[in-house]
Design a protein around this motif. Structure first.
Motif, mmCIF file in Angstrom:
data_model
loop_
_atom_site.group_PDB
_atom_site.id
_atom_site.type_symbol
_atom_site.label_atom_id
_atom_site.label_comp_id
_atom_site.label_asym_id
_atom_site.label_seq_id
_atom_site.Cartn_x
_atom_site.Cartn_y
_atom_site.Cartn_z
ATOM 1 N N LEU A 293 17.333 74.006 -52.267
ATOM 2 C CA LEU A 293 17.482 75.368 -51.720
ATOM 3 C C LEU A 293 18.462 75.384 -50.538
ATOM 4 C CD1 LEU A 293 13.796 76.623 -52.013
ATOM 5 C CD2 LEU A 293 15.737 77.417 -53.346
ATOM 6 N N GLN A 294 19.502 74.586 -50.676
ATOM 7 C CA GLN A 294 20.502 74.564 -49.596
ATOM 8 C C GLN A 294 21.768 75.323 -49.965
ATOM 9 O OE1 GLN A 294 21.285 70.883 -47.579
ATOM 10 N NE2 GLN A 294 19.265 70.126 -48.080
ATOM 11 N N VAL A 295 21.896 75.678 -51.244
ATOM 12 C CA VAL A 295 23.152 76.318 -51.660
ATOM 13 C C VAL A 295 22.974 77.842 -51.690
ATOM 14 C CG1 VAL A 295 24.881 76.509 -53.495
ATOM 15 C CG2 VAL A 295 23.863 74.292 -52.983
ATOM 16 N N ASN B 106 19.876 80.172 -53.118
ATOM 17 C CA ASN B 106 18.659 79.849 -52.350
ATOM 18 C C ASN B 106 17.957 81.105 -51.810
ATOM 19 O OD1 ASN B 106 20.478 80.530 -50.346
ATOM 20 N ND2 ASN B 106 20.265 78.637 -49.176
ATOM 21 N N GLN B 107 18.617 82.261 -51.934
ATOM 22 C CA GLN B 107 17.990 83.512 -51.481
ATOM 23 C C GLN B 107 17.075 84.109 -52.563
ATOM 24 O OE1 GLN B 107 18.737 84.593 -48.184
ATOM 25 N NE2 GLN B 107 19.532 82.507 -48.352
ATOM 26 N N LEU B 108 17.264 83.669 -53.801
ATOM 27 C CA LEU B 108 16.569 84.333 -54.911
ATOM 28 C C LEU B 108 15.041 84.321 -54.801
ATOM 29 C CD1 LEU B 108 18.863 83.331 -57.926
ATOM 30 C CD2 LEU B 108 18.543 85.622 -56.956
ATOM 31 N N PRO B 109 14.408 83.169 -54.455
ATOM 32 C CA PRO B 109 12.932 83.202 -54.421
ATOM 33 C C PRO B 109 12.384 84.271 -53.488
ATOM 34 C CG PRO B 109 13.736 80.942 -54.259
ATOM 35 C CD PRO B 109 14.941 81.827 -54.161
ATOM 36 N N SER B 110 13.089 84.536 -52.388
ATOM 37 C CA SER B 110 12.544 85.494 -51.418
ATOM 38 C C SER B 110 12.642 86.940 -51.919
ATOM 39 C CB SER B 110 13.258 85.357 -50.074
ATOM 40 O OG SER B 110 14.607 85.676 -50.264
ATOM 41 N N LEU B 111 13.315 87.157 -53.056
ATOM 42 C CA LEU B 111 13.462 88.528 -53.558
ATOM 43 C C LEU B 111 12.294 88.977 -54.434
ATOM 44 C CD1 LEU B 111 17.268 88.487 -54.479
ATOM 45 C CD2 LEU B 111 16.181 89.201 -52.351
ATOM 46 N N THR B 112 11.364 88.076 -54.678
ATOM 47 C CA THR B 112 10.225 88.492 -55.511
ATOM 48 C C THR B 112 9.095 89.064 -54.653
ATOM 49 O OG1 THR B 112 8.608 87.807 -57.158
ATOM 50 C CG2 THR B 112 9.155 86.174 -55.501
ATOM 51 N N LYS B 113 8.365 90.012 -55.262
ATOM 52 C CA LYS B 113 7.149 90.502 -54.594
ATOM 53 C C LYS B 113 5.962 89.679 -55.085
ATOM 54 C CE LYS B 113 8.883 95.218 -54.803
ATOM 55 N NZ LYS B 113 9.555 95.116 -56.110
ATOM 56 N N SER C 160 21.655 89.710 -63.397
ATOM 57 C CA SER C 160 20.497 89.539 -64.292
ATOM 58 C C SER C 160 19.384 88.772 -63.585
ATOM 59 C CB SER C 160 20.885 88.761 -65.554
ATOM 60 O OG SER C 160 21.952 89.377 -66.181
ATOM 61 N N ALA C 161 19.764 87.754 -62.805
ATOM 62 C CA ALA C 161 18.751 86.965 -62.093
ATOM 63 C C ALA C 161 18.033 87.840 -61.063
ATOM 64 C CB ALA C 161 19.405 85.760 -61.414
ATOM 65 N N ILE C 162 18.789 88.624 -60.315
ATOM 66 C CA ILE C 162 18.167 89.484 -59.296
ATOM 67 C C ILE C 162 17.236 90.495 -59.952
ATOM 68 C CG2 ILE C 162 18.668 91.373 -57.685
ATOM 69 C CD1 ILE C 162 20.858 89.862 -56.558
ATOM 70 N N ASN C 163 17.706 91.061 -61.047
ATOM 71 C CA ASN C 163 16.922 92.049 -61.772
ATOM 72 C C ASN C 163 15.590 91.438 -62.247
ATOM 73 O OD1 ASN C 163 16.578 94.575 -63.004
ATOM 74 N ND2 ASN C 163 17.254 93.721 -64.965
#
Ligand code: NAD
Length: 236
Positions: free
Chosen positions: A187-189, A193-200, A169-172
């Motif tokens: 943002l060390q875990v 910590n990868q989630l922010p980079s998945l946004t356009k 759900s978060a990725i979506n």
């Protein structure tokens, strides 16, 4: 502060905003985070306490650590920042919150669309048969009412996968977002910590210390979560 004014403008312009929170979101409620000067990890070693290995090889120590964290929740409550985020969801200013926190404060403050990436301290299950148990049973070291095995909180330990529904759900949501606001995380875990980079969309971090990786963000707002959110509330 000019960043806060600019961020307020971005929130108003955005059609789909997602918030990602970490332990720093709850320090103003009185709960220590993990990595800052007064965090839990200054007194304890995470791999010795919050890991699958610790649960299996030293259950009494694992149990003591989590009892302490559950009891700490009883003395704390969501703060104004949690309530502001809940109000923004109702007003349609934010779509959802993905949180690394296990304290349940976003839901307690009234947020509905919350993805608990690391589970919750308020939920207990048997580590043998998986049956749900009560928080009191866990604290009193009672075994599972079905099979008698030890109980554990439904939090993600080092060495475990994230709950698929919360993660998906978060990725979506982040894939659809045109603004992601990250609050109070080092943002060390991995993998959260990868989630922010998945946004356009735009990425903003609100933190009381300037975090590593700041260059990946369109804006860094240095300040306490509650103070910054209260200031933003006046402007949106
Ligand atoms: P972290 O301790 O690694 O980082 C916290 C960050 O928040 C730091 O960068 C710190 O400077 C910042 N911070 C502290 N107080 C702040 C405030 N008032 N306003 C803004 N920023 C503030 O925490 P993390 O990145 O969330 O990762 C650690 C892990 O900790 C997660 O897995 C999480 O499950 C767990 N954890 C959760 C809780 C909780 O549920 N409240 C508490 C401690 C740890």
């Amino acid at each position: 502060m000019k960043e806060i004014k600019r961020l307020a403008g971005w929130i108003k312009q955005s059609d789909f905003t997602v918030v990602l929170t970490g332990a720093g979101m709850s320090t103003e409620s009185g709960l220590p985070d993990f990595r800052s000067k007064s965090g839990w990890w200054k007194s304890y070693d995470p791999s010795a306490l919050a890991s699958v290995d610790a649960m299996k090889t030293n259950y009494p120590l694992f149990h003591e650590f989590y009892c302490m964290r559950i009891k700490a929740l009883e003395e704390c409550q969501p703060h104004r920042g949690h309530y502001i985020l809940a109000e923004w969801e109702k007003k349609g200013l934010i779509h959802s919150i993905a949180t690394q926190n296990v304290d349940g404060f976003h839901r307690a403050a009234g947020s509905v669309n919350v993805h608990e990436l690391h589970g919750s301290l308020r939920s207990i299950r048997c580590l043998g048969c998986g049956m749900r148990g009560g928080v009191e049973d866990f604290i009193n070291k009672a075994g599972c009412r079905s099979c008698g095995k030890n109980l554990r909180p439904e939090v993600v330990l080092f060495g475990e996968m994230l709950p698929a529904d919360a993660w998906d759900s978060a990725i979506n949501d982040i894939g659809k977002a045109d603004l992601v606001i990250v609050i109070g995380t080092s943002l060390q875990v991995y993998p959260a910590n990868q989630l922010p980079s998945l946004t356009k969309g735009r990425k903003v971090i609100i933190n009381c210390e300037v975090p590593a990786g700041r260059s990946k963000f369109d804006m860094v707002v240095k300040g306490k979560a509650g103070d910054v959110l209260a200031e933003l509330k006046r402007m949106v």
